[in-house]
Design a protein around this motif. Structure first.
Motif, PDB file in Angstrom:
ATOM      1  N   VAL A  48       0.872  -1.138  -0.069  1.00  0.00           N
ATOM      2  CA  VAL A  48       0.029  -0.046  -0.087  1.00  0.00           C
ATOM      3  C   VAL A  48       0.668   1.300  -0.005  1.00  0.00           C
ATOM      4  O   VAL A  48       1.953   1.156   0.488  1.00  0.00           O
ATOM      5  N   MET A  49       0.321   2.363  -0.517  1.00  0.00           N
ATOM      6  CA  MET A  49       1.008   3.670  -0.276  1.00  0.00           C
ATOM      7  C   MET A  49      -0.019   4.436   0.173  1.00  0.00           C
ATOM      8  O   MET A  49      -1.208   4.547   0.004  1.00  0.00           O
ATOM      9  N   LEU A  50       0.415   5.122   1.325  1.00  0.00           N
ATOM     10  CA  LEU A  50      -0.363   6.233   2.053  1.00  0.00           C
ATOM     11  C   LEU A  50       0.293   7.584   1.627  1.00  0.00           C
ATOM     12  O   LEU A  50       1.500   7.679   1.620  1.00  0.00           O
ATOM     13  N   PHE A  51      -0.732   8.697   1.565  1.00  0.00           N
ATOM     14  CA  PHE A  51      -0.390  10.028   1.327  1.00  0.00           C
ATOM     15  C   PHE A  51      -0.977  10.871   2.393  1.00  0.00           C
ATOM     16  O   PHE A  51      -2.121  10.586   2.608  1.00  0.00           O
ATOM     17  N   GLY A  52      -0.089  11.786   3.130  1.00  0.00           N
ATOM     18  CA  GLY A  52      -0.758  12.385   4.033  1.00  0.00           C
ATOM     19  C   GLY A  52       0.355  13.660   4.305  1.00  0.00           C
ATOM     20  O   GLY A  52       1.248  14.010   3.754  1.00  0.00           O
ATOM     21  N   HIS A  53      -0.051  14.353   5.516  1.00  0.00           N
ATOM     22  CA  HIS A  53       0.584  15.461   6.039  1.00  0.00           C
ATOM     23  C   HIS A  53       1.470  15.243   7.404  1.00  0.00           C
ATOM     24  O   HIS A  53       0.995  14.433   8.150  1.00  0.00           O
ATOM     25  N   ASN A  54       2.503  16.124   7.482  1.00  0.00           N
ATOM     26  CA  ASN A  54       3.223  16.207   8.764  1.00  0.00           C
ATOM     27  C   ASN A  54       2.148  16.992   9.871  1.00  0.00           C
ATOM     28  O   ASN A  54       1.382  17.659   9.447  1.00  0.00           O
ATOM     29  N   PRO A  55       2.474  16.807  11.046  1.00  0.00           N
ATOM     30  CA  PRO A  55       3.619  15.919  11.563  1.00  0.00           C
ATOM     31  C   PRO A  55       3.380  14.682  11.809  1.00  0.00           C
ATOM     32  O   PRO A  55       4.177  13.648  12.169  1.00  0.00           O
ATOM     33  N   GLY A  56       2.024  14.124  11.665  1.00  0.00           N
ATOM     34  CA  GLY A  56       1.703  12.761  11.761  1.00  0.00           C
ATOM     35  C   GLY A  56       2.539  11.691  10.878  1.00  0.00           C
ATOM     36  O   GLY A  56       2.915  10.749  11.447  1.00  0.00           O
ATOM     37  N   PHE A  57       2.735  11.825   9.630  1.00  0.00           N
ATOM     38  CA  PHE A  57       3.490  10.835   8.955  1.00  0.00           C
ATOM     39  C   PHE A  57       4.759  10.790   9.434  1.00  0.00           C
ATOM     40  O   PHE A  57       5.429   9.470   9.460  1.00  0.00           O
ATOM     41  N   SER A  58       5.630  11.934   9.734  1.00  0.00           N
ATOM     42  CA  SER A  58       7.078  11.830  10.222  1.00  0.00           C
ATOM     43  C   SER A  58       7.039  10.909  11.526  1.00  0.00           C
ATOM     44  O   SER A  58       7.952  10.137  11.479  1.00  0.00           O
ATOM     45  N   THR A  59       6.016  11.231  12.214  1.00  0.00           N
ATOM     46  CA  THR A  59       5.823  10.686  13.787  1.00  0.00           C
ATOM     47  C   THR A  59       5.657   9.319  13.491  1.00  0.00           C
ATOM     48  O   THR A  59       6.118   8.293  14.191  1.00  0.00           O
ATOM     49  N   ALA A  60       4.827   9.033  12.512  1.00  0.00           N
ATOM     50  CA  ALA A  60       4.560   7.534  12.177  1.00  0.00           C
ATOM     51  C   ALA A  60       5.504   6.641  11.669  1.00  0.00           C
ATOM     52  O   ALA A  60       5.818   5.294  11.806  1.00  0.00           O
ATOM     53  N   VAL A  61       6.470   7.387  10.720  1.00  0.00           N
ATOM     54  CA  VAL A  61       7.686   6.462  10.430  1.00  0.00           C
ATOM     55  C   VAL A  61       8.650   5.962  11.731  1.00  0.00           C
ATOM     56  O   VAL A  61       9.080   5.063  11.749  1.00  0.00           O
ATOM     57  N   ASP A  62       8.789   7.251  12.615  1.00  0.00           N
ATOM     58  CA  ASP A  62       9.663   6.805  13.839  1.00  0.00           C
ATOM     59  C   ASP A  62       8.791   5.619  14.602  1.00  0.00           C
ATOM     60  O   ASP A  62       9.341   4.710  14.907  1.00  0.00           O
TER      61      ASP A  62
END
Length: 110
Positions: A48-62
């Protein structure tokens, strides 16, 4: 902007109509919101590919892989691989960050 980027990728990848879904819960989602969307993915979906905005996506990677990539830049992309039998099993530090890329790096603008 994330929606326009997602539509661009869907078109360029020639995704069939049923394989592209807009998920309003991802708009400015928290890590928990992103994790909830991931847990609800159908297990038939191997990628899957997810597209979205920060800060949530940066924090999700961590959260998902434990790698501190910092703030994802505009159009920053990561690939995280998981070994799991179901999307419901995906959680904290269970993924492996395979790559992290963004346009300014590719174009040599940093």
């Amino acid at each position: 902007r994330a929606q326009a980027t997602a539509r661009f990728f869907a078109k360029e990848l020639a995704l069939p109509q049923g394989q592209f879904t807009l998920e309003p819960r991802l708009y400015h989602a928290s890590v928990k919101g992103i994790a909830d969307v991931v847990a609800a993915l159908p297990d038939e979906a191997e990628r899957v590919m997810l597209f979205g905005h920060n800060p949530g996506f940066s924090t999700a990677v961590d959260h998902f892989c434990g790698d501190n990539v910092g703030e994802l830049p505009t159009c920053g992309m990561v690939r995280i691989d998981f070994i799991a039998g179901s999307w419901k099993e995906i959680g904290n530090d269970l993924g492996t960050l395979v790559w992290f890329e963004y346009p300014k790096r590719v174009l040599g603008l940093e």
